[in-house]
Design an enzyme around this catalytic site. Structure first.
Site, PDB file in Angstrom:
ATOM      1  N   PHE A 138       0.851  -1.188   0.000  1.00 21.11           N
ATOM      2  CA  PHE A 138       0.000   0.000   0.000  1.00 21.11           C
ATOM      3  C   PHE A 138       0.884   1.234   0.000  1.00 21.11           C
ATOM      4  O   PHE A 138       1.722   1.400   0.884  1.00 21.11           O
ATOM      5  CB  PHE A 138      -0.943   0.031   1.213  1.00 21.11           C
ATOM      6  CG  PHE A 138      -1.878   1.213   1.159  1.00 21.11           C
ATOM      7  CD1 PHE A 138      -3.009   1.182   0.359  1.00 21.11           C
ATOM      8  CD2 PHE A 138      -1.601   2.373   1.861  1.00 21.11           C
ATOM      9  CE1 PHE A 138      -3.853   2.285   0.267  1.00 21.11           C
ATOM     10  CE2 PHE A 138      -2.433   3.478   1.782  1.00 21.11           C
ATOM     11  CZ  PHE A 138      -3.573   3.429   0.983  1.00 21.11           C
ATOM     12  N   ASP A 223       9.170   2.601   1.742  1.00 21.36           N
ATOM     13  CA  ASP A 223       8.007   3.364   2.198  1.00 21.36           C
ATOM     14  C   ASP A 223       7.863   3.120   3.702  1.00 21.36           C
ATOM     15  O   ASP A 223       7.388   2.080   4.129  1.00 21.36           O
ATOM     16  CB  ASP A 223       6.764   2.897   1.429  1.00 21.36           C
ATOM     17  CG  ASP A 223       5.485   3.593   1.892  1.00 21.36           C
ATOM     18  OD1 ASP A 223       5.502   4.251   2.954  1.00 21.36           O
ATOM     19  OD2 ASP A 223       4.460   3.458   1.191  1.00 21.36           O
ATOM     20  N   LYS A 252       2.845   9.548   8.367  1.00 26.12           N
ATOM     21  CA  LYS A 252       1.909   9.377   9.482  1.00 26.12           C
ATOM     22  C   LYS A 252       2.320  10.000  10.826  1.00 26.12           C
ATOM     23  O   LYS A 252       1.735  10.980  11.251  1.00 26.12           O
ATOM     24  CB  LYS A 252       1.600   7.892   9.650  1.00 26.12           C
ATOM     25  CG  LYS A 252       0.732   7.366   8.502  1.00 26.12           C
ATOM     26  CD  LYS A 252       0.195   5.997   8.780  1.00 26.12           C
ATOM     27  CE  LYS A 252      -0.957   5.641   7.878  1.00 26.12           C
ATOM     28  NZ  LYS A 252      -0.594   5.116   6.545  1.00 26.12           N
TER      29      LYS A 252
HETATM   30  C1  LIG Z   1      -0.900   5.348   5.138  1.00 25.07           C
HETATM   31  C2  LIG Z   1       0.134   4.914   4.169  1.00 25.07           C
HETATM   32  C3  LIG Z   1       0.318   5.593   2.949  1.00 25.07           C
HETATM   33  C4  LIG Z   1      -0.569   6.720   2.494  1.00 25.07           C
HETATM   34  O1  LIG Z   1      -0.508   7.819   3.333  1.00 25.07           O
HETATM   35  P1  LIG Z   1      -1.576   9.019   3.155  1.00 25.07           P
HETATM   36  O2  LIG Z   1      -1.127  10.032   4.153  1.00 25.07           O
HETATM   37  O3  LIG Z   1      -2.920   8.440   3.452  1.00 25.07           O
HETATM   38  O4  LIG Z   1      -1.482   9.486   1.755  1.00 25.07           O
HETATM   39  C5  LIG Z   1       1.357   5.175   2.131  1.00 25.07           C
HETATM   40  N1  LIG Z   1       2.146   4.162   2.483  1.00 25.07           N
HETATM   41  C6  LIG Z   1       1.998   3.477   3.623  1.00 25.07           C
HETATM   42  C7  LIG Z   1       2.919   2.358   3.963  1.00 25.07           C
HETATM   43  C8  LIG Z   1       0.970   3.827   4.507  1.00 25.07           C
HETATM   44  O5  LIG Z   1       0.789   3.137   5.634  1.00 25.07           O
END
Ligand SMILES: *Cc1c(COP(=O)(O)O)cnc(C)c1O
Length: 399
Positions: A138, A223, A252
């Site tokens: 994700f 990420d 986050k």
């Molecule tokens: C939450 C998340 C995203 C997306 O972040 P947003 O602030 O909602 O755009 C991308 N990568 C990972 C691993 C995430 O947990």
């Protein structure tokens, strides 16, 4: 506050995007939240791994309030002290040499993708544009990041999609090696797949991927939007693996709840953007950066990080005790990012609903998993109380 009124308003005026729990919070204190009826909840969701210092943490509240008095936004037409201070703090404490600020995880990843592609354009090999990602990953909701995301449901309805993304099964080094064709310029992975069920990259997998990328001159993008900022008991999750990615993304927890994203890069790739290549109106605004500086101060305390590790171990131990219930299929994670997978006989949404009735907030994730991502300030007593409650629910689950 009238909960029914809020719900009616939202149902009428907001796009129907979220399957929300039947609840609205008015305020929080420490690791607790309070709803419109005044009921108290111990929070193991933290706004999805965002509110890393809980609610009403005085230095963070003070930093936001005093910055708001001075300047909230100024644009990137001008210099901005909180932004340059935060850049220094993040870079001087890391292996990276430059950072760019945005407003979300998706934007941080979008920037990472553009940076990787620009790196090869600048090197004169623009056909090395492909980004290799993992199945079930994700990476966000923009068109490029939902295409990078290895789950069709997030991208298929929005075709045509950007080109140059491929997906290989996670934790399968042979598959990744096979897919590393000459047009692949970067491998993009989460060190722990959060949204799809708290699935950790195995040590061997990530170390092998890192070595292969280095050998082939392919960039490794991690990420760490969810795993970064101390969540796993290290500042960056990649520290558990002893590797050095070329690009890492954060969002986050970075500003404890104020929207921010960051893309950090090292070496030559960090020098790939030139004036005008990328940008952001809000990115790196003084308010978000002042908040992130307050969070960074806490995260830089080795005792605080060590406590995340020990609290995480306690959470893991408590959850492992619940494996005596046959429908608990697996317990996974690192630090204060844990997942408990249930067998198909028990629905995670039902367990989450019953926990909420009892005053404990737990999130869901893929693979019928309960996701525990509490504030990093969660106490041992709160962990024990949550696990005890979960155990009582499991004891009363007849399957
Ligand atoms: C939450 C998340 C995203 C997306 O972040 P947003 O602030 O909602 O755009 C991308 N990568 C990972 C691993 C995430 O947990």
């Amino acid at each position: 506050m009238d909960f029914e009124k809020i719900k009616k308003q939202e149902n009428k005026y907001y796009m129907p995007m979220f399957n929300r729990a039947n609840i609205c919070f008015t305020h929080g204190k420490g690791n607790r939240l309070y709803d419109t009826a005044g009921k108290e909840y111990v929070d193991f969701t933290a706004g999805i791994a965002v509110n890393c210092l809980g609610y009403g943490y005085p230095p963070l509240v003070e930093a936001v309030a005093s910055q708001a008095q001075k300047l909230i936004h100024i644009s990137n037409l001008y210099y901005n002290e909180p932004q340059s201070q935060l850049a220094e703090a993040l870079i001087e404490s890391s292996i990276f040499s430059r950072v760019f600020f945005s407003n979300s995880g998706a934007e941080a990843n979008e920037c990472a993708i553009k940076l990787a592609r620009k790196y090869y354009v600048k090197k004169g090999i623009p056909n090395k544009h492909r980004i290799l990602c993992a199945v079930d990953s994700f990476h966000g909701r923009t068109l490029a990041t939902c295409t990078a995301t290895g789950q069709d449901k997030y991208s298929a309805p929005f075709a045509p999609l950007p080109e140059g993304f491929s997906h290989v099964p996670y934790n399968d080094f042979a598959a990744l090696k096979d897919a590393l064709t000459d047009d692949v310029g970067a491998v993009m992975l989460e060190p722990i797949q959060g949204e799809s069920g708290v699935v950790c990259a195995s040590y061997d997998y990530l170390v092998n991927v890192y070595a292969l990328c280095k050998q082939k001159g392919v960039l490794l993008i991690l990420d760490e939007v969810q795993t970064g900022v101390g969540r796993t008991g290290k500042r960056y999750c990649f520290e558990h693996y002893g590797i050095q990615p070329d690009i890492v993304t954060l969002a986050k927890g970075l500003a404890g709840g104020v929207p921010i994203g960051a893309t950090l890069a090292r070496g030559e790739v960090a020098e790939s953007f030139a004036y005008g290549d990328h940008g952001s109106t809000f990115g790196g605004n003084p308010l978000a950066c002042a908040a992130a500086l307050a969070v960074n101060e806490k995260i830089s305390d080795p005792d605080f990080i060590a406590r995340v590790e020990s609290a995480g171990q306690r959470l893991q131990d408590r959850l492992m005790e619940l494996r005596k219930y046959k429908f608990v299929a697996d317990v996974r994670g690192k630090g204060l990012m844990r997942g408990l997978q249930l067998s198909d006989k028990v629905k995670n949404a039902e367990v989450i609903g019953r926990m909420r009735e009892k005053g404990f907030l737990v999130a869901s994730a893929g693979r019928n998993t309960l996701r525990f991502v509490p504030p990093l300030t969660i106490t041992e007593e709160e962990i024990d109380a949550m696990a005890k409650q979960l155990g009582e629910i499991f004891a009363n689950t007849n399957v």
